[in-house]
Design a protein around this motif. Structure first.
Motif, PDB file in Angstrom:
ATOM      1  N   MET A   1      53.914  52.432  48.836  1.00 21.42           N
ATOM      2  CA  MET A   1      55.248  52.344  48.230  1.00 21.42           C
ATOM      3  C   MET A   1      55.188  51.665  46.864  1.00 21.42           C
ATOM      4  N   ILE A   2      54.310  50.675  46.732  1.00 19.09           N
ATOM      5  CA  ILE A   2      54.162  50.009  45.425  1.00 19.09           C
ATOM      6  C   ILE A   2      53.686  51.008  44.379  1.00 19.09           C
ATOM      7  N   GLN A   3      52.767  51.888  44.770  1.00 27.18           N
ATOM      8  CA  GLN A   3      52.250  52.874  43.822  1.00 27.18           C
ATOM      9  C   GLN A   3      53.273  53.969  43.530  1.00 27.18           C
ATOM     10  N   ALA A   4      54.050  54.331  44.564  1.00 24.87           N
ATOM     11  CA  ALA A   4      55.012  55.424  44.394  1.00 24.87           C
ATOM     12  C   ALA A   4      56.294  54.972  43.715  1.00 24.87           C
ATOM     13  N   GLN A   5      56.725  53.729  43.967  1.00 23.39           N
ATOM     14  CA  GLN A   5      57.992  53.240  43.421  1.00 23.39           C
ATOM     15  C   GLN A   5      57.766  51.904  42.712  1.00 23.39           C
TER      16      GLN A   5
ATOM     17  N   VAL B   1      59.565  42.899  39.379  1.00 17.93           N
ATOM     18  CA  VAL B   1      59.313  42.340  40.716  1.00 17.93           C
ATOM     19  C   VAL B   1      57.816  42.277  40.990  1.00 17.93           C
ATOM     20  N   LEU B   2      57.097  43.335  40.629  1.00 14.56           N
ATOM     21  CA  LEU B   2      55.660  43.357  40.892  1.00 14.56           C
ATOM     22  C   LEU B   2      54.932  42.305  40.067  1.00 14.56           C
ATOM     23  N   LEU B   3      55.399  42.081  38.836  1.00 15.98           N
ATOM     24  CA  LEU B   3      54.775  41.047  38.006  1.00 15.98           C
ATOM     25  C   LEU B   3      54.933  39.679  38.658  1.00 15.98           C
ATOM     26  N   ALA B   4      56.166  39.385  39.086  1.00 14.10           N
ATOM     27  CA  ALA B   4      56.408  38.076  39.711  1.00 14.10           C
ATOM     28  C   ALA B   4      55.665  37.954  41.040  1.00 14.10           C
ATOM     29  N   ALA B   5      55.743  38.995  41.865  1.00 11.62           N
ATOM     30  CA  ALA B   5      55.110  38.925  43.193  1.00 11.62           C
ATOM     31  C   ALA B   5      53.595  38.820  43.076  1.00 11.62           C
TER      32      ALA B   5
ATOM     33  N   PRO C   1      45.879  47.106  45.248  1.00 13.53           N
ATOM     34  CA  PRO C   1      46.871  47.996  44.603  1.00 13.53           C
ATOM     35  C   PRO C   1      48.064  47.248  44.007  1.00 13.53           C
ATOM     36  N   LEU C   2      48.429  46.109  44.603  1.00 12.38           N
ATOM     37  CA  LEU C   2      49.513  45.292  44.039  1.00 12.38           C
ATOM     38  C   LEU C   2      49.118  44.765  42.663  1.00 12.38           C
ATOM     39  N   PHE C   3      47.915  44.219  42.538  1.00  9.26           N
ATOM     40  CA  PHE C   3      47.473  43.687  41.252  1.00  9.26           C
ATOM     41  C   PHE C   3      47.231  44.812  40.240  1.00  9.26           C
ATOM     42  N   ALA C   4      46.717  45.933  40.734  1.00  6.17           N
ATOM     43  CA  ALA C   4      46.433  47.050  39.828  1.00  6.17           C
ATOM     44  C   ALA C   4      47.706  47.654  39.258  1.00  6.17           C
ATOM     45  N   ALA C   5      48.834  47.473  39.959  1.00  9.59           N
ATOM     46  CA  ALA C   5      50.099  48.049  39.504  1.00  9.59           C
ATOM     47  C   ALA C   5      50.710  47.274  38.335  1.00  9.59           C
ATOM     48  N   VAL C   6      50.176  46.092  38.050  1.00  7.66           N
ATOM     49  CA  VAL C   6      50.709  45.264  36.955  1.00  7.66           C
ATOM     50  C   VAL C   6      49.726  45.313  35.795  1.00  7.66           C
ATOM     51  N   PRO C   7      50.123  45.834  34.640  1.00  6.69           N
ATOM     52  CA  PRO C   7      49.199  45.928  33.508  1.00  6.69           C
ATOM     53  C   PRO C   7      48.632  44.561  33.124  1.00  6.69           C
ATOM     54  N   GLY C   8      47.318  44.485  33.002  1.00  2.00           N
ATOM     55  CA  GLY C   8      46.671  43.256  32.567  1.00  2.00           C
ATOM     56  C   GLY C   8      46.325  42.276  33.661  1.00  2.00           C
ATOM     57  N   MET C   9      46.889  42.467  34.859  1.00  3.35           N
ATOM     58  CA  MET C   9      46.657  41.487  35.925  1.00  3.35           C
ATOM     59  C   MET C   9      45.193  41.468  36.363  1.00  3.35           C
ATOM     60  N   LEU C  10      44.558  42.622  36.439  1.00  3.64           N
ATOM     61  CA  LEU C  10      43.153  42.647  36.844  1.00  3.64           C
ATOM     62  C   LEU C  10      42.269  41.963  35.793  1.00  3.64           C
ATOM     63  N   SER C  11      42.638  42.114  34.527  1.00 11.17           N
ATOM     64  CA  SER C  11      41.868  41.429  33.479  1.00 11.17           C
ATOM     65  C   SER C  11      41.986  39.913  33.620  1.00 11.17           C
ATOM     66  N   VAL C  12      43.192  39.442  33.973  1.00  9.27           N
ATOM     67  CA  VAL C  12      43.381  38.002  34.198  1.00  9.27           C
ATOM     68  C   VAL C  12      42.493  37.522  35.347  1.00  9.27           C
ATOM     69  N   ILE C  13      42.470  38.303  36.432  1.00  5.72           N
ATOM     70  CA  ILE C  13      41.645  37.924  37.588  1.00  5.72           C
ATOM     71  C   ILE C  13      40.170  37.883  37.198  1.00  5.72           C
TER      72      ILE C  13
END
Length: 619
Positions: free
Chosen positions: A202-206, A211-215, A268-280
């Motif tokens: 659902m995160i990938q589809a919608q 919300v995803l950035l904060a979560a 997939p949650l982290f991948a859905a937010v641009p730049g989050m994987l780079s931060v990790i």
């Protein structure tokens, strides 16, 4: 097969329950054997899952629906796929070896029943965490391991510093626990489900960007705190106050691996937010380098290993951040083997030196304890990633090489490679100081078979388990990455001449680091070692700075919540308003209830008049 899944966490939880209910009547000898038996039984069930995994790669068991409120469903459900199969194997089997080792190591210690109760509960909580099919149950396991780590770190609570270390671990990890819980709330509010198998698609589809950035940020803080990543790593070095077997369990099989598992499971949650994987990735690479630099100057044998844990976990987060979670999971498996080995062996070393932790007071132990020396050397070689003959070479160097291909790859690769150089240096500085050179005292200490067998098994694993996945282009087995590709996708790997160059550079850096470790040990014996560099020995003074500035901030926040929110808003405005309203109502009623018939008649006439007016003005 799915119907058996509950047995895996069920056995250690049953052990804890029997210990709590009947432990005093059964006696310590029975309790500790029963405690060791339980993770062994769980391991037996897991072995059956391995044998059946090709035919049943995904197993789900919905055990019980706790409650249903509207769209919210709280369910006790377990799920096992390839990722969780690796995690539960580590938690159950390495946990069993630690239980077995503890039989002799902690024999006669005060609080043995309490120790085995929490040890069983710890393993059970970790198994729930890694098998949960929904975030609510995962959080239950998450909190259980947090509680057990607090109790076990403070196991020798009669010493004030040990009790303080337990509280410190609890408070720092609680910051992450709180943010993780808020992240779960946000995800449920947006997607109305906590079922992981439903939530991730659902995160990938919608996608809901804000919300995803904060979560994702809140969940990531929880993972960083649990896995002791910069800057929330402060609790881990002090957690060495517990028994060495507890350190082995926390650092290898449970607790700190929970954050890495969470980041892999919710990738997939982290991948859905641009730049989050780079931060990790950047946080992981920096933590690997920072903690390795701190390990260089430590003189407490367990603190050296504690900083090595922080550093190695950094490599796992780096793998997640560069899109190679399968390599992160591979290093987690290798790390679990050699880190449990090193902590248990360190416990024996400390016992030999009459509870002295200072490696500057040790030396020449190889002649007195040959088996301990060889098994410890196997673990140290894996930690340093000695080329070809250690498992760490195949898992850690693969992450470093893959980081070259990531965005900002040069920065990540440089930090990771520098961390590898320092890791080899502090690891072999430790080995040379403790086992080489002239003997420096030590008491006679006999390792029973209950201690030898776990050390030998873990030493063999620290060497051979890396052969599951050879580097690209090498002849030999390439089993790990293809096996996990269905769950975690393809893994980026350098190929051709680039791969050969990176592998050669990595091997050369490790050998240089071993040489530096030899020199560092010599300097230490001559009284001019790295331990004199206060900046490194005090971990860049971050702990002191945190203790100086964070408590006033936290106390200030707590005071504001207690006096401002609870005192003024809740008690005065809400409860006070209700109380005042009731008091005035009582006064008004008391004024009417005075026994005068004339006043009662007046009120009746007034009520009748109001009723007439209402009827007259109605439709």
């Amino acid at each position: 097969m799915a119907d058996w899944l509950w047995l895996i966490p069920g056995f250690p939880l049953l052990g804890a329950l029997i210990n709590a209910g009947f432990g005093q009547r059964l006696g310590v000898p029975v309790v500790k054997r029963l405690a060791a038996l339980m993770p062994l039984l769980s391991s037996g069930v897991i072995l059956i899952l391995w044998l059946q995994h090709a035919a049943h790669p995904d197993l789900t068991d919905r055990i019980w629906t706790w409650m249903t409120v509207g769209s919210f469903v709280a369910r006790i459900g377990l799920h096992v796929d390839a990722v969780s199969l690796v995690m539960i194997s580590i938690a159950a089997f390495v946990g069993f070896l630690i239980h077995l080792y503890s039989q002799q190591f902690l024999a006669g210690d005060y609080g043995e029943r309490r120790y085995y109760f929490y040890l069983n509960l710890f393993v059970g909580g970790m198994l729930i965490l890694t098998m949960a099919d929904n975030l609510l149950l995962l959080y239950l396991g998450w909190e259980t391991v947090g509680l057990c780590s607090y109790a076990l770190v403070a196991h020798w609570y009669r010493l004030r510093k040990n009790a303080w270390a337990g509280r410190k671990a609890f408070v720092v990890t609680r910051i992450g626990d709180m943010t993780f819980a808020i992240g779960i709330f946000l995800l449920f509010a947006q997607y109305h489900t906590l079922d992981i198998q439903r939530l991730l698609p659902m995160i990938q589809a919608q996608p809901a960007p804000s919300v995803l950035l904060a979560a994702s940020a809140l969940v990531l803080i929880g993972a960083l705190a649990k896995s002791a990543q910069f800057p929330l790593h402060l609790w881990l070095p002090d957690s060495m106050a517990g028994p060495s077997t507890v350190s082995a369990l926390i650092h290898a099989a449970t607790m700190v691996t929970a954050g890495v598992y969470l980041s892999i499971r919710l990738l997939p949650l982290f991948a859905a937010v641009p730049g989050m994987l780079s931060v990790i990735a950047l946080l992981g690479a920096w933590t690997a380098f920072y903690a390795a630099s701190c390990g260089l100057a430590q003189v407490d044998i367990k603190r050296v290993l504690a900083y090595s844990t922080i550093s190695q976990l950094g490599y796992m987060f780096l793998a997640v951040g560069i899109g190679a979670p399968a390599l992160g999971l591979f290093h987690l498996l290798v790390h679990a083997c050699f880190k449990a080995l090193l902590f248990m062996a360190a416990g024996a070393v400390i016992s030999i030196y009459a509870e002295d932790h200072d490696i500057r007071h040790m030396g020449g132990l190889k002649r007195q304890q040959p088996l301990l020396r060889w098994t410890f050397l196997a673990g140290i070689s894996a930690l340093a990633a000695v080329p070809v003959i250690s498992a760490g070479f195949y898992s850690k160097d693969a992450i470093i090489d893959a980081s070259w291909l990531a965005p900002h790859g040069i920065l990540l690769y440089t930090l990771a490679l520098a961390g590898a150089l320092l890791t080899a240096a502090y690891a072999f500085r430790l080995y040379f100081l403790v086992f080489e050179g002239e003997p420096r005292g030590g008491e006679p200490y006999r390792l029973g078979w209950g201690m030898k067998i776990p050390l030998l098994i873990l030493a063999i694993a620290s060497v051979g388990i890396g052969w599951l996945q050879f580097p690209p282009g090498w002849p030999g087995p390439h089993l790990w990455l293809p096996w996990l590709q269905r769950e975690l996708g393809p893994t980026p790997e350098p190929t051709g001449s680039l791969a050969a160059i990176l592998e050669a550079v990595g091997a050369m850096v490790t050998l240089v680091g071993i040489g530096l470790g030899y020199l560092a040990a010599r300097w230490e014996r001559q009284g001019r070692g790295l331990s004199r560099i206060t900046f490194l020995a005090q971990a860049w003074h971050l702990d002191a700075l945190a203790l100086r500035f964070l408590p006033p901030v936290l106390y200030g926040a707590a005071t504001f919540l207690r006096q401002g929110v609870e005192g003024l808003l809740f008690r005065s405005a809400i409860l006070g308003g209700l109380r005042e309203g009731l008091q005035w109502s009582g006064v008004a009623l008391a004024w009417g209830e005075n026994g005068l018939i004339s006043r009662y008649v007046a009120f009746m006439l007034l009520g009748l008049l109001l009723l007439v007016l209402l009827l007259w003005g109605g439709p």
